[in-house]
Design a protein around this motif. Sequence first.
Motif, mmCIF file in Angstrom:
data_model
loop_
_atom_site.group_PDB
_atom_site.id
_atom_site.type_symbol
_atom_site.label_atom_id
_atom_site.label_comp_id
_atom_site.label_asym_id
_atom_site.label_seq_id
_atom_site.Cartn_x
_atom_site.Cartn_y
_atom_site.Cartn_z
ATOM 1 N N LYS A 26 14.535 -3.895 -13.693
ATOM 2 C CA LYS A 26 14.892 -4.983 -14.605
ATOM 3 C C LYS A 26 14.912 -6.305 -13.847
ATOM 4 C CE LYS A 26 15.512 -2.268 -18.056
ATOM 5 N NZ LYS A 26 14.364 -1.964 -18.814
ATOM 6 N N SER A 27 15.437 -6.271 -12.650
ATOM 7 C CA SER A 27 15.439 -7.485 -11.836
ATOM 8 C C SER A 27 14.233 -7.449 -10.897
ATOM 9 C CB SER A 27 16.726 -7.573 -11.018
ATOM 10 O OG SER A 27 16.801 -6.488 -10.118
ATOM 11 N N ASN A 28 13.787 -8.587 -10.487
ATOM 12 C CA ASN A 28 12.641 -8.736 -9.587
ATOM 13 C C ASN A 28 11.361 -8.139 -10.163
ATOM 14 O OD1 ASN A 28 14.252 -9.991 -7.673
ATOM 15 N ND2 ASN A 28 14.777 -8.048 -6.698
ATOM 16 N N ARG A 29 11.224 -8.147 -11.457
ATOM 17 C CA ARG A 29 10.029 -7.578 -12.091
ATOM 18 C C ARG A 29 8.741 -8.277 -11.642
ATOM 19 N NH1 ARG A 29 10.323 -6.200 -18.281
ATOM 20 N NH2 ARG A 29 11.704 -4.644 -17.388
ATOM 21 N N PRO A 30 8.701 -9.616 -11.555
ATOM 22 C CA PRO A 30 7.453 -10.261 -11.088
ATOM 23 C C PRO A 30 7.070 -9.848 -9.671
ATOM 24 C CG PRO A 30 8.874 -11.882 -12.127
ATOM 25 C CD PRO A 30 9.667 -10.624 -12.011
ATOM 26 N N LEU A 31 8.062 -9.627 -8.826
ATOM 27 C CA LEU A 31 7.778 -9.190 -7.456
ATOM 28 C C LEU A 31 7.147 -7.798 -7.458
ATOM 29 C CD1 LEU A 31 8.105 -9.589 -4.369
ATOM 30 C CD2 LEU A 31 10.318 -8.461 -4.605
ATOM 31 N N CYS A 61 -6.081 -4.119 -2.967
ATOM 32 C CA CYS A 61 -6.419 -4.055 -1.541
ATOM 33 C C CYS A 61 -6.835 -2.651 -1.112
ATOM 34 C CB CYS A 61 -5.242 -4.538 -0.701
ATOM 35 S SG CYS A 61 -4.973 -6.312 -0.832
ATOM 36 N N THR A 62 -6.150 -1.628 -1.596
ATOM 37 C CA THR A 62 -6.546 -0.269 -1.225
ATOM 38 C C THR A 62 -7.880 0.096 -1.871
ATOM 39 O OG1 THR A 62 -5.152 0.640 -2.988
ATOM 40 C CG2 THR A 62 -4.236 0.600 -0.751
ATOM 41 N N TRP A 63 -8.145 -0.405 -3.089
ATOM 42 C CA TRP A 63 -9.448 -0.163 -3.703
ATOM 43 C C TRP A 63 -10.550 -0.835 -2.901
ATOM 44 C CZ3 TRP A 63 -12.889 -3.798 -5.617
ATOM 45 C CH2 TRP A 63 -14.050 -3.262 -6.183
ATOM 46 N N MET A 64 -10.311 -2.075 -2.459
ATOM 47 C CA MET A 64 -11.332 -2.774 -1.676
ATOM 48 C C MET A 64 -11.611 -2.049 -0.365
ATOM 49 S SD MET A 64 -10.438 -6.776 -2.331
ATOM 50 C CE MET A 64 -11.510 -7.312 -1.037
ATOM 51 N N LEU A 65 -10.583 -1.540 0.289
ATOM 52 C CA LEU A 65 -10.777 -0.778 1.519
ATOM 53 C C LEU A 65 -11.591 0.476 1.244
ATOM 54 C CD1 LEU A 65 -10.021 -0.285 4.549
ATOM 55 C CD2 LEU A 65 -8.104 1.033 3.659
ATOM 56 N N LEU A 72 -1.437 -6.155 -6.084
ATOM 57 C CA LEU A 72 -2.050 -6.445 -4.787
ATOM 58 C C LEU A 72 -2.316 -5.180 -3.985
ATOM 59 C CD1 LEU A 72 -0.253 -9.703 -3.610
ATOM 60 C CD2 LEU A 72 -2.636 -9.416 -4.255
ATOM 61 N N THR A 73 -1.391 -4.236 -4.011
ATOM 62 C CA THR A 73 -1.593 -2.980 -3.287
ATOM 63 C C THR A 73 -2.773 -2.209 -3.862
ATOM 64 O OG1 THR A 73 0.758 -2.862 -2.789
ATOM 65 C CG2 THR A 73 -0.490 -0.816 -2.614
ATOM 66 N N GLY A 130 -3.303 2.566 -10.663
ATOM 67 C CA GLY A 130 -2.646 1.255 -10.659
ATOM 68 C C GLY A 130 -1.868 1.011 -11.936
ATOM 69 N N CYS A 131 -2.448 1.408 -13.073
ATOM 70 C CA CYS A 131 -1.747 1.239 -14.354
ATOM 71 C C CYS A 131 -0.511 2.136 -14.434
ATOM 72 C CB CYS A 131 -2.682 1.522 -15.514
ATOM 73 S SG CYS A 131 -3.945 0.264 -15.744
#
Length: 105
Positions: A53-58, A69-73, A65-66, A41-42
């Motif tokens: 550079k753009s849409n960095r928060p997304l 969620c994959t760790w929880m599965l 989240l990915t 993940g890191c």
Amino acid sequence: ATHMNQSLRLALVLALLPIVAALTPQWRGLINGTVIYIVFGCIALCFFVCISKSNRPLYITSVVLTTVCTWMLWACCYMSQMYPILYPIVSASAGSHGGEEHGGR
């Protein structure tokens, strides 16, 4: 002050040592898998933060989240196999053949 910090660290390590040593191999596998998910993940987070550079928060939200969620599965699947609720039932008639039809004694 540094001597107190070192002794505090040593006391913490000595306090946690029996807990870590008492872990069964199943729990060690869960901890190792969790560490692997954190590392991947890191790496993914660093990759997308450095590339975009753009849409960095997304991208950050998507990677976090990915990974979670994959760790929880994976963790749910792993833990369900650690201590299964239902065990296979071997009947006496199935085990009494001794394998005569396959050359057993």
